[in-house]
Scaffold this motif. Structure first.
Motif, PDB file in Angstrom:
ATOM      1  N   GLN A 139       0.061  -1.993  -6.473  1.00 48.66           N
ATOM      2  CA  GLN A 139       0.544  -1.745  -5.198  1.00 48.66           C
ATOM      3  C   GLN A 139      -0.197  -0.316  -4.800  1.00 48.66           C
ATOM      4  OE1 GLN A 139       4.774  -2.058  -5.985  1.00 48.66           O
ATOM      5  NE2 GLN A 139       4.972  -2.839  -4.121  1.00 48.66           N
ATOM      6  N   MET A 140      -0.297   0.510  -5.758  1.00 50.75           N
ATOM      7  CA  MET A 140      -0.745   2.010  -5.811  1.00 50.75           C
ATOM      8  C   MET A 140      -2.598   1.751  -5.500  1.00 50.75           C
ATOM      9  SD  MET A 140       0.675   4.330  -8.422  1.00 50.75           S
ATOM     10  CE  MET A 140       2.506   4.500  -8.685  1.00 50.75           C
ATOM     11  N   SER A 141      -3.031   0.541  -5.855  1.00 52.97           N
ATOM     12  CA  SER A 141      -4.285   0.456  -5.980  1.00 52.97           C
ATOM     13  C   SER A 141      -4.726   0.079  -4.356  1.00 52.97           C
ATOM     14  CB  SER A 141      -5.073  -0.595  -6.986  1.00 52.97           C
ATOM     15  OG  SER A 141      -4.570  -1.825  -6.582  1.00 52.97           O
ATOM     16  N   GLN A 142      -3.684  -0.439  -3.780  1.00 53.60           N
ATOM     17  CA  GLN A 142      -3.948  -0.768  -2.223  1.00 53.60           C
ATOM     18  C   GLN A 142      -3.897   0.278  -1.257  1.00 53.60           C
ATOM     19  OE1 GLN A 142      -4.879  -4.163  -1.636  1.00 53.60           O
ATOM     20  NE2 GLN A 142      -5.086  -4.102  -3.993  1.00 53.60           N
ATOM     21  N   GLU A 144      10.077   6.114  -3.750  1.00 53.10           N
ATOM     22  CA  GLU A 144       9.539   4.655  -3.314  1.00 53.10           C
ATOM     23  C   GLU A 144       8.108   4.486  -4.053  1.00 53.10           C
ATOM     24  OE1 GLU A 144       8.020   2.089   0.192  1.00 53.10           O
ATOM     25  OE2 GLU A 144       8.702   4.068   0.765  1.00 53.10           O
ATOM     26  N   LEU A 145       7.349   5.566  -3.843  1.00 55.30           N
ATOM     27  CA  LEU A 145       6.096   5.529  -4.413  1.00 55.30           C
ATOM     28  C   LEU A 145       6.003   5.433  -5.956  1.00 55.30           C
ATOM     29  CD1 LEU A 145       2.862   7.275  -3.250  1.00 55.30           C
ATOM     30  CD2 LEU A 145       3.088   6.962  -5.802  1.00 55.30           C
ATOM     31  N   THR A 195      -4.987  14.759  -2.431  1.00 49.27           N
ATOM     32  CA  THR A 195      -4.422  13.361  -2.930  1.00 49.27           C
ATOM     33  C   THR A 195      -3.064  12.984  -2.506  1.00 49.27           C
ATOM     34  OG1 THR A 195      -3.414  14.342  -5.069  1.00 49.27           O
ATOM     35  CG2 THR A 195      -5.629  13.359  -5.083  1.00 49.27           C
ATOM     36  N   GLU A 196      -2.841  11.747  -2.465  1.00 47.76           N
ATOM     37  CA  GLU A 196      -1.376  11.439  -2.167  1.00 47.76           C
ATOM     38  C   GLU A 196      -0.319  12.301  -2.934  1.00 47.76           C
ATOM     39  OE1 GLU A 196      -0.321   9.051   0.101  1.00 47.76           O
ATOM     40  OE2 GLU A 196      -2.549   8.616   0.331  1.00 47.76           O
ATOM     41  N   GLY A 197       0.777  12.805  -2.110  1.00 52.83           N
ATOM     42  CA  GLY A 197       1.900  13.678  -2.801  1.00 52.83           C
ATOM     43  C   GLY A 197       1.573  15.252  -2.096  1.00 52.83           C
ATOM     44  N   ILE A 198       0.398  15.243  -1.601  1.00 52.17           N
ATOM     45  CA  ILE A 198       0.224  16.774  -1.110  1.00 52.17           C
ATOM     46  C   ILE A 198      -0.381  16.523   0.475  1.00 52.17           C
ATOM     47  CG2 ILE A 198       0.176  18.353  -2.909  1.00 52.17           C
ATOM     48  CD1 ILE A 198      -2.659  18.160  -3.011  1.00 52.17           C
ATOM     49  N   ASN A 199      -0.129  15.390   1.108  1.00 52.85           N
ATOM     50  CA  ASN A 199      -0.360  14.867   2.315  1.00 52.85           C
ATOM     51  C   ASN A 199      -2.007  14.630   2.635  1.00 52.85           C
ATOM     52  OD1 ASN A 199       2.173  14.637   3.003  1.00 52.85           O
ATOM     53  ND2 ASN A 199       2.535  16.898   3.696  1.00 52.85           N
TER      54      ASN A 199
END
Length: 150
Positions: free
Chosen positions: A146-149, A138-139, A102-106
């Motif tokens: 914004q996250m859903s995009q 930032e995230l 997922t996002e956060g672990i690339n």
């Protein structure tokens, strides 16, 4: 195109009937180094920085999985080596991999697409966000919209 009844892979929509033998939780490429923890014993600092895992170190790594830098990353190897390993899965009858990074672990969808194209293995890439400490400031300031995009 209607998504109902289809499975989204990195190469497009497929029918569930072609999923075949599926690995349901895998990481083809991931960077977990932001979860590194310094070893409890100062004398183990060098052990935690050793390149690779050997028969001599595997026991220590199992006891200290978050203190061994090499153990916290998948995908630092050459892309050809990863493709070779995924081809081995296909040669053994595998058809689909669910890639859960997922996002956060690339998360790297383009990399997964390249692997899928090279091997013929269906790859379903998950989405979402990981642990709070793996996410950028930032995230964390983004709205749900914004996250859903991403």
């Amino acid at each position: 195109m209607a998504l109902s009844g289809k499975v989204q892979t990195v190469l497009g929509l497929i029918n569930p009937s072609v999923l075949g033998r599926t690995l349901t939780h895998e990481h083809i490429k991931m960077d977990y180094k932001n979860c590194y923890r310094q070893p409890r014993l100062e004398s183990d600092l060098d052990r935690g920085k050793a390149p690779g895992i050997t028969l001599e170190t595997v026991g220590w790594v199992r006891q200290n999985p978050y203190s061994h830098v090499f153990n916290l990353s998948l995908g630092d190897e050459p892309k050809e080596d990863i493709i070779k390993e995924v081809k081995m899965f296909k040669d053994e009858g595998g058809s689909t991999i669910c890639e859960c990074t997922t996002e956060g672990i690339n998360r790297d969808v383009a990399f997964c697409r390249d692997v899928s194209e090279a091997t013929g293995v269906n790859i379903v890439v998950g989405t979402g966000y990981y642990l709070d400490h793996t996410l950028s400031a930032e995230l964390k300031s983004w709205t749900v919209e914004q996250m859903s995009q991403v």
